[in-house]
Design an enzyme around this catalytic site. Structure first.
Site, short mmCIF file in Angstrom:
data_model
loop_
_atom_site.label_atom_id
_atom_site.label_comp_id
_atom_site.label_asym_id
_atom_site.label_seq_id
_atom_site.Cartn_x
_atom_site.Cartn_y
_atom_site.Cartn_z
N SER A 168 -18.14 3.71 8.96
CA SER A 168 -19.14 3.31 9.97
C SER A 168 -19.38 4.43 10.98
O SER A 168 -20.54 4.73 11.33
CB SER A 168 -18.74 2.01 10.66
OG SER A 168 -17.42 2.08 11.14
N HIS A 196 -14.19 -1.92 4.06
CA HIS A 196 -14.10 -1.46 5.46
C HIS A 196 -13.95 -2.70 6.34
O HIS A 196 -12.96 -3.41 6.25
CB HIS A 196 -15.34 -0.61 5.76
CG HIS A 196 -15.31 0.16 7.04
ND1 HIS A 196 -14.19 0.35 7.80
CD2 HIS A 196 -16.31 0.82 7.70
CE1 HIS A 196 -14.48 1.07 8.86
NE2 HIS A 196 -15.77 1.37 8.83
N HIS A 210 -2.58 1.33 4.39
CA HIS A 210 -3.65 2.01 5.14
C HIS A 210 -3.85 3.39 4.56
O HIS A 210 -2.90 4.01 4.06
CB HIS A 210 -3.27 2.11 6.63
CG HIS A 210 -4.46 2.34 7.51
ND1 HIS A 210 -4.93 3.61 7.77
CD2 HIS A 210 -5.28 1.49 8.15
CE1 HIS A 210 -5.99 3.52 8.56
NE2 HIS A 210 -6.23 2.23 8.80
N ARG A 239 -2.07 -1.83 16.57
CA ARG A 239 -3.04 -2.89 16.89
C ARG A 239 -2.51 -4.22 16.36
O ARG A 239 -2.72 -5.27 16.97
CB ARG A 239 -4.41 -2.55 16.31
CG ARG A 239 -4.98 -1.25 16.87
CD ARG A 239 -6.23 -0.81 16.14
NE ARG A 239 -5.99 -0.58 14.72
CZ ARG A 239 -6.93 -0.35 13.81
NH1 ARG A 239 -8.20 -0.31 14.19
NH2 ARG A 239 -6.61 -0.16 12.55
N ASP A 289 -5.87 -5.90 10.27
CA ASP A 289 -6.54 -7.05 9.66
C ASP A 289 -5.55 -8.13 9.21
O ASP A 289 -5.94 -9.26 8.92
CB ASP A 289 -7.37 -6.60 8.46
CG ASP A 289 -8.53 -5.71 8.89
OD1 ASP A 289 -9.03 -5.90 10.01
OD2 ASP A 289 -8.93 -4.83 8.11
N1 HAX Z 1 -0.67 -4.23 -1.92
C1 HAX Z 1 -0.39 -3.78 -3.16
N2 HAX Z 1 -0.63 -2.53 -3.57
C2 HAX Z 1 -1.12 -1.68 -2.66
C3 HAX Z 1 -1.38 -2.06 -1.35
C4 HAX Z 1 -1.17 -3.39 -0.99
N3 HAX Z 1 -1.44 -3.87 0.22
N4 HAX Z 1 -1.89 -1.00 -0.68
C5 HAX Z 1 -1.92 0.01 -1.54
N5 HAX Z 1 -1.47 -0.41 -2.76
C6 HAX Z 1 -1.41 0.35 -4.00
C7 HAX Z 1 -2.82 0.83 -4.34
O1 HAX Z 1 -3.55 -0.21 -5.01
C8 HAX Z 1 -2.54 1.99 -5.24
O2 HAX Z 1 -2.16 1.48 -6.48
P1 HAX Z 1 -2.33 2.34 -7.85
O3 HAX Z 1 -1.53 3.60 -7.63
O4 HAX Z 1 -1.78 1.44 -8.88
O5 HAX Z 1 -3.80 2.60 -7.97
C9 HAX Z 1 -1.29 2.58 -4.59
O6 HAX Z 1 -0.70 1.53 -3.81
C10 HAX Z 1 -1.57 3.78 -3.69
O7 HAX Z 1 -2.52 3.39 -2.71
P2 HAX Z 1 -2.43 4.04 -1.25
O8 HAX Z 1 -2.70 5.50 -1.38
O9 HAX Z 1 -1.18 3.62 -0.58
O10 HAX Z 1 -3.61 3.30 -0.47
P3 HAX Z 1 -5.14 3.79 -0.31
O11 HAX Z 1 -5.21 4.81 0.77
O12 HAX Z 1 -5.73 4.13 -1.63
O13 HAX Z 1 -5.83 2.43 0.17
C11 HAX Z 1 -6.00 0.44 1.44
C12 HAX Z 1 -5.63 1.92 1.47
C13 HAX Z 1 -6.00 -0.10 2.87
C14 HAX Z 1 -7.43 0.24 0.86
C15 HAX Z 1 -4.96 -0.32 0.58
O14 HAX Z 1 -3.69 -0.17 1.17
C16 HAX Z 1 -5.29 -1.76 0.39
O15 HAX Z 1 -6.06 -2.11 -0.52
N6 HAX Z 1 -4.72 -2.68 1.24
C17 HAX Z 1 -5.02 -4.09 1.16
C18 HAX Z 1 -6.39 -4.41 1.73
C19 HAX Z 1 -6.43 -4.21 3.24
O16 HAX Z 1 -5.52 -4.56 3.97
N7 HAX Z 1 -7.54 -3.62 3.75
C20 HAX Z 1 -7.71 -3.40 5.18
C21 HAX Z 1 -7.57 -1.95 5.58
C22 HAX Z 1 -7.72 -1.75 7.07
C23 HAX Z 1 -9.03 -1.11 7.41
O17 HAX Z 1 -9.21 0.07 7.28
N8 HAX Z 1 -10.00 -1.90 7.85
O18 HAX Z 1 -11.23 -1.42 8.21
#
Ligand code: HAX
Length: 430
Positions: free
Chosen positions: A233, A263, A309, A318, A364
């Protein structure tokens, strides 16, 4: 005592001088290398922007102008806006001046209400918010002055004027969207005696006998105010603003990015997950039940919403700010207790699972449970609250970028053939 405009006017010459000297002394300094993988994967980690309003440190979390967000949790969001813009918090009279400036600009034009009431009430609230901000562009001082030949040294003044006009109207517009979206169709007028967040809270019309919902809104709108310049954003807003589109056009574009499920929309998924647990176990599960549930979900290949994250490697401060609030105000609420119990079991499970780089909760994981406690049960509205808060950061970044003459964004794209040539690969995908 300086108004925000006077304070910015005092600081901007020094900021311009600092940037000029930085580039004269080190403009050709190499600060990074970019890999092909980064180019293909969303420019992750590639430094390409300057943002002085805030910084996200993996081990510390969000830092606003040098101050950790945890130390700002008791501040009102408009104080934090002053801080984002100028680098210091306002003293009492400066804050009062800012309140006055917002109050003077708070009337929402009738055509905005016509637009919102004309939209089907099941339109997504983020679509309604983005549309309302876009329509408000009719009022843009920036666009009008640009058409009259405004000098580029004055861009920031017009950007500030549009930002104040937008921020002043946002609580009423966002509260109106809630009322329309939930079928109430009557609007609650603003109360000029209240601060920005408290007025937003009262215009939503939820019961608040102890004033704690107003406190939650102050906290919510402060904690979500900014998160560096590279998130979708902020980056989108920055890019649109860089072509001298008005702040309304730029912030509306930023909101469209915030509306995406990867996001800002993630917060609604997190609460859905917690309620799923509550329904499945008929209340708060035991630690053993929850441990089994989380493991089963991971074995299914699903993520645990609210955990992990892209940048952070600690519990999001937060999250801690909201947790402290929940402990004080609704510690016995079942939904809050499930969030709390998830926090007790999930990090160790994710560490043992070994995939997520960050096993800790993000903001979140908890924000929705507190909104739910106060009766704000429409998940799809939650990102609007996020957007109202994040508009503070977007506007502050826009004002500073217009002050510093940040040029049009224009990174280069490459073709796959160019990448292949660079990697020496001649293979083609069938
Ligand atoms: N549960 C299970 N597995 C997870 C995980 C979780 N909460 N978070 C990361 N992983 C996994 C990923 O799916 C990835 O798996 P593969 O290697 O099998 O593909 C692995 O761990 C490595 O990922 P990462 O490098 O640690 O995480 P990313 O930077 O790629 O993604 C995310 C960050 C926030 C998108 C991710 O942690 C996630 O999907 N979390 C759950 C959803 C969530 O809470 N989203 C809100 C984020 C906050 C925000 O920015 N809001 O705007």
């Amino acid at each position: 005592m300086a108004s925000l405009k006077e304070e910015l006017g005092n600081r901007i010459p020094d900021l311009r001088k600092e940037l000029r000297e930085l580039l004269e002394g080190g403009g050709s300094t190499v600060i990074s290398q970019v890999t092909m993988s980064q180019v293909v994967h969303g420019m992750r980690g590639v430094p390409g922007l300057v943002c002085d309003t805030s910084l996200v440190e993996p081990e510390k979390g969000l830092i606003i102008r040098g101050t950790p967000i945890s130390k700002l949790a008791a501040r009102k969001p408009e104080e934090v806006f002053y801080l984002l813009c100028t680098g210091r918090l306002p003293v009492a009279r400066e804050l009062e001046t800012l309140h006055d400036e917002l109050r003077q600009r708070s009337a929402v034009p009738a055509y905005i209400w016509d637009l919102l009431f004309a939209m089907p009430s099941d339109s997504h609230p983020m679509t309604m918010l983005s549309a309302a901000i876009l329509a408000l562009e009719r009022e843009s001082v920036f666009r009008k002055r640009y058409e009259q030949g405004m000098h580029k040294d004055e861009y920031w003044e017009a950007a500030l004027e549009d930002s104040l006009a937008l921020l002043a109207k946002l609580p009423a517009m966002a509260a109106g969207i809630y009322r329309i979206h939930t079928g109430k169709r009557t609007l609650i007028p603003p109360n000029p005696e209240l601060d920005w967040a408290a007025d937003y809270a009262q215009m939503l019309g939820l019961p608040d006998p102890m004033g704690e919902f107003q406190n939650l809104m102050r906290l919510y709108l402060t904690l979500h105010c900014d998160h560096e310049g590279g998130n979708v954003s902020a980056f989108t807003c920055h890019t649109v603003g860089s072509v001298l589109s008005s702040p309304m056009l730029a912030v509306s574009a930023g909101m469209n990015g915030l509306a995406g499920p990867l996001h800002g929309l993630a917060n609604q998924e997190c609460l859905r997950f917690v309620l799923e647990i509550k329904n499945r176990f008929g209340g708060v599960p035991s630690t053993e039940q929850l441990t089994d549930f989380v493991w089963a979900r991971l074995k299914d290949g699903s993520v645990i919403p609210g955990y992990g994250h892209a940048v952070l490697r600690v519990t999001d401060p937060r999250f801690t700010g909201f947790h402290d609030f929940g402990d004080r105000v609704c510690a016995q609420d079942e939904v809050f207790r499930i969030v709390d119990r998830l926090y007790a079991v999930t990090p160790a499970i994710l560490q043992s699972h070994g995939h997520a780089k960050d096993p800790w909760p993000n903001v979140d994981a908890i924000s929705g449970s507190l909104l739910y406690h106060f009766g704000l049960e429409q998940f799809d509205y939650y990102t609007v609250l996020f957007g109202v808060s994040r508009a503070l950061g977007m506007c502050a970044q826009l004002i500073l970028n217009r002050a510093l003459g940040t040029p049009i964004m224009r990174p280069r794209s490459m073709t796959t053939d160019q990448l292949k040539a660079l990697s020496g690969s001649k293979r083609r995908v069938a």
